[in-house]
Write a protein that holds these residues in place. Structure first.
Motif, mmCIF file in Angstrom:
data_model
loop_
_atom_site.group_PDB
_atom_site.id
_atom_site.type_symbol
_atom_site.label_atom_id
_atom_site.label_comp_id
_atom_site.label_asym_id
_atom_site.label_seq_id
_atom_site.Cartn_x
_atom_site.Cartn_y
_atom_site.Cartn_z
ATOM 1 N N PRO A 195 0.837 -1.198 0.000
ATOM 2 C CA PRO A 195 0.000 0.000 0.000
ATOM 3 C C PRO A 195 0.870 1.245 0.000
ATOM 4 C CG PRO A 195 -0.067 -1.072 2.158
ATOM 5 C CD PRO A 195 0.674 -1.994 1.236
ATOM 6 N N LEU A 196 0.594 2.164 -0.907
ATOM 7 C CA LEU A 196 1.462 3.331 -1.106
ATOM 8 C C LEU A 196 0.762 4.647 -0.806
ATOM 9 C CD1 LEU A 196 4.150 4.544 -2.222
ATOM 10 C CD2 LEU A 196 3.035 4.544 -4.475
ATOM 11 N N ALA A 197 -0.518 4.772 -1.202
ATOM 12 C CA ALA A 197 -1.178 6.068 -1.107
ATOM 13 C C ALA A 197 -2.682 5.897 -0.967
ATOM 14 C CB ALA A 197 -0.872 6.902 -2.364
ATOM 15 N N VAL A 198 -3.296 6.888 -0.319
ATOM 16 C CA VAL A 198 -4.757 7.010 -0.291
ATOM 17 C C VAL A 198 -5.097 8.276 -1.069
ATOM 18 C CG1 VAL A 198 -6.834 7.191 1.103
ATOM 19 C CG2 VAL A 198 -4.884 5.884 1.956
ATOM 20 N N LEU A 199 -5.938 8.131 -2.079
ATOM 21 C CA LEU A 199 -6.241 9.213 -3.014
ATOM 22 C C LEU A 199 -7.701 9.632 -2.886
ATOM 23 C CD1 LEU A 199 -4.579 7.469 -6.113
ATOM 24 C CD2 LEU A 199 -3.459 8.925 -4.421
ATOM 25 N N HIS A 200 -7.930 10.920 -2.625
ATOM 26 C CA HIS A 200 -9.292 11.474 -2.552
ATOM 27 C C HIS A 200 -9.457 12.483 -3.680
ATOM 28 C CE1 HIS A 200 -7.956 10.487 1.606
ATOM 29 N NE2 HIS A 200 -9.184 10.046 1.759
ATOM 30 N N ASN A 201 -10.516 12.341 -4.468
ATOM 31 C CA ASN A 201 -10.750 13.251 -5.592
ATOM 32 C C ASN A 201 -12.197 13.717 -5.640
ATOM 33 O OD1 ASN A 201 -8.520 11.170 -6.617
ATOM 34 N ND2 ASN A 201 -8.159 13.128 -7.619
ATOM 35 N N TRP A 202 -12.380 14.967 -6.069
ATOM 36 C CA TRP A 202 -13.698 15.530 -6.375
ATOM 37 C C TRP A 202 -13.712 15.940 -7.842
ATOM 38 C CZ3 TRP A 202 -17.711 15.684 -2.955
ATOM 39 C CH2 TRP A 202 -17.416 15.508 -1.593
ATOM 40 N N LEU A 203 -14.775 15.563 -8.573
ATOM 41 C CA LEU A 203 -14.914 15.913 -9.980
ATOM 42 C C LEU A 203 -16.338 16.375 -10.249
ATOM 43 C CD1 LEU A 203 -13.346 12.832 -9.808
ATOM 44 C CD2 LEU A 203 -12.725 13.583 -12.092
ATOM 45 N N PRO A 204 -16.527 17.255 -11.238
ATOM 46 C CA PRO A 204 -17.896 17.615 -11.623
ATOM 47 C C PRO A 204 -18.673 16.383 -12.062
ATOM 48 C CG PRO A 204 -16.290 19.115 -12.609
ATOM 49 C CD PRO A 204 -15.510 17.996 -12.018
ATOM 50 N N VAL A 205 -19.936 16.293 -11.669
ATOM 51 C CA VAL A 205 -20.788 15.167 -12.084
ATOM 52 C C VAL A 205 -20.953 15.184 -13.604
ATOM 53 C CG1 VAL A 205 -23.131 14.234 -11.990
ATOM 54 C CG2 VAL A 205 -22.016 15.005 -9.890
ATOM 55 N N GLY A 206 -20.851 14.008 -14.224
ATOM 56 C CA GLY A 206 -21.056 13.899 -15.667
ATOM 57 C C GLY A 206 -19.832 14.198 -16.503
ATOM 58 N N LEU A 207 -18.705 14.472 -15.849
ATOM 59 C CA LEU A 207 -17.491 14.808 -16.606
ATOM 60 C C LEU A 207 -16.989 13.624 -17.423
ATOM 61 C CD1 LEU A 207 -15.342 17.093 -17.000
ATOM 62 C CD2 LEU A 207 -14.037 15.976 -15.181
ATOM 63 N N ALA A 208 -17.043 12.439 -16.835
ATOM 64 C CA ALA A 208 -16.565 11.227 -17.501
ATOM 65 C C ALA A 208 -17.294 10.033 -16.894
ATOM 66 C CB ALA A 208 -15.060 11.065 -17.341
ATOM 67 N N PRO A 209 -17.522 8.974 -17.685
ATOM 68 C CA PRO A 209 -18.218 7.782 -17.175
ATOM 69 C C PRO A 209 -17.274 6.903 -16.351
ATOM 70 C CG PRO A 209 -17.658 7.472 -19.484
ATOM 71 C CD PRO A 209 -17.217 8.860 -19.128
ATOM 72 N N LEU A 210 -17.116 7.232 -15.076
ATOM 73 C CA LEU A 210 -16.182 6.502 -14.224
ATOM 74 C C LEU A 210 -16.886 5.353 -13.509
ATOM 75 C CD1 LEU A 210 -14.228 9.480 -12.590
ATOM 76 C CD2 LEU A 210 -13.623 8.146 -14.629
ATOM 77 N N THR A 211 -16.229 4.200 -13.457
ATOM 78 C CA THR A 211 -16.726 3.038 -12.729
ATOM 79 C C THR A 211 -15.611 2.500 -11.848
ATOM 80 O OG1 THR A 211 -16.030 1.446 -14.423
ATOM 81 C CG2 THR A 211 -18.242 2.434 -14.666
ATOM 82 N N SER A 212 -15.975 1.729 -10.837
ATOM 83 C CA SER A 212 -14.959 1.108 -9.980
ATOM 84 C C SER A 212 -14.046 0.200 -10.795
ATOM 85 C CB SER A 212 -15.625 0.309 -8.860
ATOM 86 O OG SER A 212 -16.320 1.154 -7.973
ATOM 87 N N GLU A 213 -14.649 -0.549 -11.734
ATOM 88 C CA GLU A 213 -13.850 -1.457 -12.558
ATOM 89 C C GLU A 213 -12.836 -0.672 -13.404
ATOM 90 O OE1 GLU A 213 -17.511 -3.274 -11.244
ATOM 91 O OE2 GLU A 213 -17.173 -1.435 -12.419
ATOM 92 N N GLY A 214 -13.281 0.434 -13.958
ATOM 93 C CA GLY A 214 -12.383 1.255 -14.766
ATOM 94 C C GLY A 214 -11.250 1.849 -13.954
ATOM 95 N N LEU A 215 -11.577 2.349 -12.759
ATOM 96 C CA LEU A 215 -10.571 2.966 -11.904
ATOM 97 C C LEU A 215 -9.586 1.947 -11.331
ATOM 98 C CD1 LEU A 215 -12.879 5.509 -10.069
ATOM 99 C CD2 LEU A 215 -10.908 6.105 -11.498
ATOM 100 N N GLU A 216 -9.996 0.691 -11.239
ATOM 101 C CA GLU A 216 -9.085 -0.332 -10.758
ATOM 102 C C GLU A 216 -8.187 -0.860 -11.871
ATOM 103 O OE1 GLU A 216 -11.436 -3.221 -8.691
ATOM 104 O OE2 GLU A 216 -11.703 -1.921 -6.939
ATOM 105 N N ALA A 217 -8.566 -0.599 -13.124
ATOM 106 C CA ALA A 217 -7.776 -1.087 -14.259
ATOM 107 C C ALA A 217 -6.912 -0.004 -14.887
ATOM 108 C CB ALA A 217 -8.704 -1.681 -15.328
ATOM 109 N N ARG A 218 -7.310 1.278 -14.723
ATOM 110 C CA ARG A 218 -6.604 2.374 -15.392
ATOM 111 C C ARG A 218 -6.501 3.566 -14.447
ATOM 112 N NH1 ARG A 218 -10.221 3.140 -20.643
ATOM 113 N NH2 ARG A 218 -8.556 4.541 -21.317
ATOM 114 N N GLY A 219 -5.622 4.499 -14.793
ATOM 115 C CA GLY A 219 -5.460 5.703 -13.996
ATOM 116 C C GLY A 219 -6.582 6.698 -14.251
ATOM 117 N N LEU A 220 -6.852 7.571 -13.267
ATOM 118 C CA LEU A 220 -7.911 8.566 -13.406
ATOM 119 C C LEU A 220 -7.661 9.494 -14.587
ATOM 120 C CD1 LEU A 220 -10.443 10.042 -12.399
ATOM 121 C CD2 LEU A 220 -8.970 11.320 -10.817
ATOM 122 N N TYR A 221 -6.434 9.983 -14.736
ATOM 123 C CA TYR A 221 -6.155 10.910 -15.835
ATOM 124 C C TYR A 221 -6.321 10.232 -17.193
ATOM 125 C CZ TYR A 221 -4.418 14.715 -12.879
ATOM 126 O OH TYR A 221 -4.314 15.754 -11.991
#
Length: 246
Positions: A146-172
């Motif tokens: 374990p290296l980091a805990v990441l907290h992010n706020w984004l405008p709603v509807g900016l991008a179709p984010l899912t848990s599966e997507g975030l676990e497979a790829r980076g947010l940016y």
């Protein structure tokens, strides 16, 4: 401890024995004789091999733990830590930096949901307090640690984010693939001690040093598209900055 590691003690030296042991183990780590993940013998075996007292060995190991070279794991023992992640301060995501460095990034999504924003986040995202924004919380691993805990706020509807997507790829990477053109970011770096909850997530002791990073990223229209507040294990993570005279 690996068989080819020799500890040569000078008992007539004014240098404390615990420090001699610690420095020789540290040098073995730097040379690569003790690779990341290597386990050391327990304190009783080490003390017996070196003809030293157990408190002396314990002091040497604690010294190296405090320096971030060794880590104690319940049920496993004392291990050499994985190499520290060194990250340049650029407009990149931690996931991408870890992948480029061969650090085998992995992510566990702790939260992904719309939440009402307080005044501070509302001001950053240029919305009214109480407006719904997408809150994301993730635990990031590097090479299984374990290296980091990441907290992010984004405008709603900016991008179709899912848990599966975030676990497979980076947010940016996900934002860019959704057409978000990130251009510039304001970033503040600091440090503080770990809370009990943070220490548990990061497999650290309570009060362990953490690096903090707060970043707001803007697109090419000047709109805030992401605000992050992250914490990193100081024993495994550092930030590199190149300074240029003007």
């Amino acid at each position: 401890m690996t068989a080819n590691l020799a500890i040569d003690l000078d008992r007539s030296s004014p240098v404390p024995l615990y420090f001699q042991v610690a420095e020789q183990i540290a040098e073995a780590i730097r040379r690569g004789d003790l690779a990341p993940g290597s386990r050391l013998d327990n304190e009783i075996l080490l003390a017996d091999k070196l003809g030293l007292s157990r408190p002396t060995i314990r002091q040497a190991i604690q010294y190296l733990v405090d320096k971030g070279l060794l880590v104690r794991k319940r049920g496993v023992g004392t291990q050499v830590v994985h190499g520290q992640v060194k990250r340049s301060v650029e407009l990149t995501s931690l996931y991408d930096d870890l992948r480029r460095a061969g650090q085998e990034p992995a992510t566990h999504v702790l939260a992904l949901e719309p939440r009402p924003v307080d005044e501070e986040i509302a001001k950053i995202l240029a919305v009214e307090p109480g407006t719904q924004a997408l809150y994301v919380e993730r635990l990031r691993f590097a090479s299984g640690e374990p290296l980091a805990v990441l907290h992010n706020w984004l405008p709603v509807g900016l991008a179709p984010l899912t848990s599966e997507g975030l676990e497979a790829r980076g947010l940016y990477e996900l934002l860019r693939s959704a057409g978000v053109r990130m251009r510039v970011a304001n970033q503040r770096i600091g440090a503080r001690a770990a809370s009990a909850a943070e220490a548990k997530l990061l497999d650290e002791r309570r009060g362990a040093p953490l690096l903090t990073m707060v970043r707001t990223t803007y697109d090419d229209q000047g709109r805030a598209v992401e605000h992050g507040s992250h914490i990193y294990r100081a024993s495994l993570y550092s930030l590199e900055v190149t300074l240029i005279e003007r």
